[in-house]
Design a protein around this motif. Structure first.
Motif, PDB file in Angstrom:
ATOM      1  N   ASN A  92      -0.076 -43.394  51.554  1.00 45.60           N
ATOM      2  CA  ASN A  92      -0.288 -43.548  50.507  1.00 45.60           C
ATOM      3  C   ASN A  92      -0.662 -44.854  49.901  1.00 45.60           C
ATOM      4  O   ASN A  92      -2.116 -44.669  48.609  1.00 45.60           O
ATOM      5  CB  ASN A  92       1.035 -44.029  49.837  1.00 45.60           C
ATOM      6  N   SER A 127       1.730 -35.722  58.827  1.00 39.38           N
ATOM      7  CA  SER A 127       2.525 -35.429  57.169  1.00 39.38           C
ATOM      8  C   SER A 127       1.727 -34.748  56.290  1.00 39.38           C
ATOM      9  O   SER A 127       0.331 -34.352  57.497  1.00 39.38           O
ATOM     10  CB  SER A 127       1.612 -37.050  56.551  1.00 39.38           C
ATOM     11  N   TYR A 158       2.247 -41.738  58.007  1.00 43.59           N
ATOM     12  CA  TYR A 158       3.886 -41.417  57.625  1.00 43.59           C
ATOM     13  C   TYR A 158       2.698 -41.207  56.682  1.00 43.59           C
ATOM     14  O   TYR A 158       1.682 -41.869  56.024  1.00 43.59           O
ATOM     15  CB  TYR A 158       4.120 -42.418  57.937  1.00 43.59           C
ATOM     16  N   PRO A 159       3.640 -40.705  55.173  1.00 41.60           N
ATOM     17  CA  PRO A 159       3.373 -40.550  54.070  1.00 41.60           C
ATOM     18  C   PRO A 159       2.956 -42.234  53.707  1.00 41.60           C
ATOM     19  O   PRO A 159       2.132 -42.120  52.752  1.00 41.60           O
ATOM     20  CB  PRO A 159       4.441 -39.987  52.844  1.00 41.60           C
ATOM     21  N   ASN A 180       5.054 -41.188  47.403  1.00 44.41           N
ATOM     22  CA  ASN A 180       4.966 -39.181  47.654  1.00 44.41           C
ATOM     23  C   ASN A 180       4.235 -38.409  46.984  1.00 44.41           C
ATOM     24  O   ASN A 180       3.654 -37.555  46.603  1.00 44.41           O
ATOM     25  CB  ASN A 180       5.609 -38.630  48.173  1.00 44.41           C
ATOM     26  N   ASP A 201       0.166 -34.861  46.868  1.00 49.52           N
ATOM     27  CA  ASP A 201       1.553 -34.283  47.439  1.00 49.52           C
ATOM     28  C   ASP A 201       1.384 -34.954  48.892  1.00 49.52           C
ATOM     29  O   ASP A 201       0.747 -33.961  48.797  1.00 49.52           O
ATOM     30  CB  ASP A 201       2.163 -33.461  46.964  1.00 49.52           C
ATOM     31  N   ILE A 202       2.155 -35.625  49.463  1.00 47.73           N
ATOM     32  CA  ILE A 202       2.158 -37.039  50.092  1.00 47.73           C
ATOM     33  C   ILE A 202       4.008 -36.087  50.888  1.00 47.73           C
ATOM     34  O   ILE A 202       4.659 -36.867  50.529  1.00 47.73           O
ATOM     35  CB  ILE A 202       1.693 -37.767  50.545  1.00 47.73           C
ATOM     36  N   GLN A 203       3.732 -35.373  51.876  1.00 52.17           N
ATOM     37  CA  GLN A 203       5.361 -35.050  52.726  1.00 52.17           C
ATOM     38  C   GLN A 203       5.312 -34.806  54.212  1.00 52.17           C
ATOM     39  O   GLN A 203       4.468 -34.484  54.848  1.00 52.17           O
ATOM     40  CB  GLN A 203       5.760 -33.473  52.098  1.00 52.17           C
ATOM     41  N   PRO A 204       6.158 -35.651  54.279  1.00 58.03           N
ATOM     42  CA  PRO A 204       6.743 -35.902  55.945  1.00 58.03           C
ATOM     43  C   PRO A 204       6.719 -34.270  56.516  1.00 58.03           C
ATOM     44  O   PRO A 204       7.544 -33.357  55.655  1.00 58.03           O
ATOM     45  CB  PRO A 204       7.413 -36.427  56.225  1.00 58.03           C
ATOM     46  N   GLU A 264      10.752 -44.974  56.880  1.00 59.16           N
ATOM     47  CA  GLU A 264      10.660 -43.752  57.413  1.00 59.16           C
ATOM     48  C   GLU A 264      12.069 -43.798  58.934  1.00 59.16           C
ATOM     49  O   GLU A 264      12.367 -42.874  58.812  1.00 59.16           O
ATOM     50  CB  GLU A 264       9.093 -43.121  58.187  1.00 59.16           C
ATOM     51  N   VAL A 301      -0.629 -33.408  53.134  1.00 54.54           N
ATOM     52  CA  VAL A 301      -1.202 -33.631  52.220  1.00 54.54           C
ATOM     53  C   VAL A 301      -1.623 -32.107  51.689  1.00 54.54           C
ATOM     54  O   VAL A 301      -3.101 -31.812  51.941  1.00 54.54           O
ATOM     55  CB  VAL A 301      -2.267 -34.351  51.979  1.00 54.54           C
TER      56      VAL A 301
END
Length: 295
Positions: A41, A90, A36-37, A63, A81-84, A256, A92
């Motif tokens: 992180n 995720s 998960y983001p 994120n 930049d971290i997005q599901p 989440e 990255v």
């Protein structure tokens, strides 16, 4: 034909001008991770702290993170930049800029395999290996909604960061343990941590480290400890197994889950600890129940 070649030349020169002078980064690396983001992180911040000559300049929520690595003549900025992508995956992206040699690197990358590229790739492989090791050393299973019962507690308030959460607990745990043993206070459950403030940008937290006790008259007074009724209530729950240093990973996984299930929650996690780290043992066998209160 001449017009076409002239137009092509203009487009090429415009692209080259943008690439050399206006592009906001020198190099882009991207990869996918099976987590998960929020876990990514916190792993970035732990990795940054561990490698030395590195610092987090800014954390724009879960994120986005800006990191700087400064070593000898190297000064890199990493924009993460971290997005599901899915429930458990995720994307990255890392936008990397060499703050000392940006123009030189951009020019050389067009024609050569540069030290800059190799160094960035090696660092990100190192991070990814660390992340995989970390993911193998804890487990989180979301249970769903549950009601947490109220209890009367003796507690100590602590202000710290997520990274130093366990260190704060290690200082409070024996203090309360000794107070209860020496004062004849009767335990009425497992110790737990109640987050009262969580800043997800700075990772600063305030929490109460609580021991459920039997309420009675003439409880010992102390300048530091306090007593209160913990109200409990409706929560979403997860089971965490692993070192309590990183039990906050379950916070993000519950967030989440709440987003996916469209459940409104309060970002003030509660952790109940069923294992005593002072006794050692395999960390994956340590158990905590982690909750997020419903709004």
């Amino acid at each position: 034909m001449k017009k076409f070649l002239f137009a092509l030349l203009i487009v090429g020169l415009c692209f080259l001008g943008w690439y050399l002078f206006l592009k906001p980064y020198d190099y882009l690396a991207s990869f996918k991770v099976k987590t998960y983001p929020g876990v990514v992180n916190q792993s970035i911040k732990t990795w940054s702290n561990a490698i030395g000559n590195s610092k987090i300049l800014e954390s724009k929520g879960i994120n986005n993170i800006i990191q700087e690595i400064d070593f000898k003549d190297i000064r890199y900025r990493y924009d993460w930049d971290i997005q599901p992508i899915t429930d458990t995956t995720s994307s990255v992206k890392v936008y990397v800029t060499d703050l000392n040699n940006s123009f030189k690197n951009r020019l050389q990358i067009l024609f050569l395999d540069t030290f800059f590229e190799k160094d960035v790739k090696n660092r990100l492989v190192h991070f990814n290996d660390n992340l995989k090791d970390h993911l193998a050393n804890f487990k989180v299973v979301v249970i769903g909604q549950e009601k947490l019962k109220s209890s009367y507690v003796v507690y100590l308030p602590v202000e710290t960061t997520q990274l130093k959460k366990a260190k704060g607990m290690m200082g409070v745990y024996p203090y309360l343990d000794n107070l209860m043993a020496s004062s004849g206070i009767e335990s009425n459950g497992f110790p737990f941590l109640e987050i009262t403030y969580w800043n997800q940008k700075s990772d600063s937290i305030h929490y109460n480290f609580c021991y459920p006790i039997i309420k009675k008259d003439n409880l010992p007074t102390d300048n530091d400890v306090k007593y209160k009724e913990f109200e409990g209530g409706n929560m979403i729950k997860a089971i965490y197994n692993g070192n309590y240093i990183t039990s906050d990973r379950a916070w993000y996984i519950l967030l989440e889950y709440a987003t996916k299930e469209k459940i409104e929650v309060v970002s003030k996690p509660i952790e109940i600890f069923y294992s005593n780290p002072n006794f050692g043992g395999e960390a994956l066998e340590w158990k905590a129940e982690v909750f997020l209160p419903l709004k």
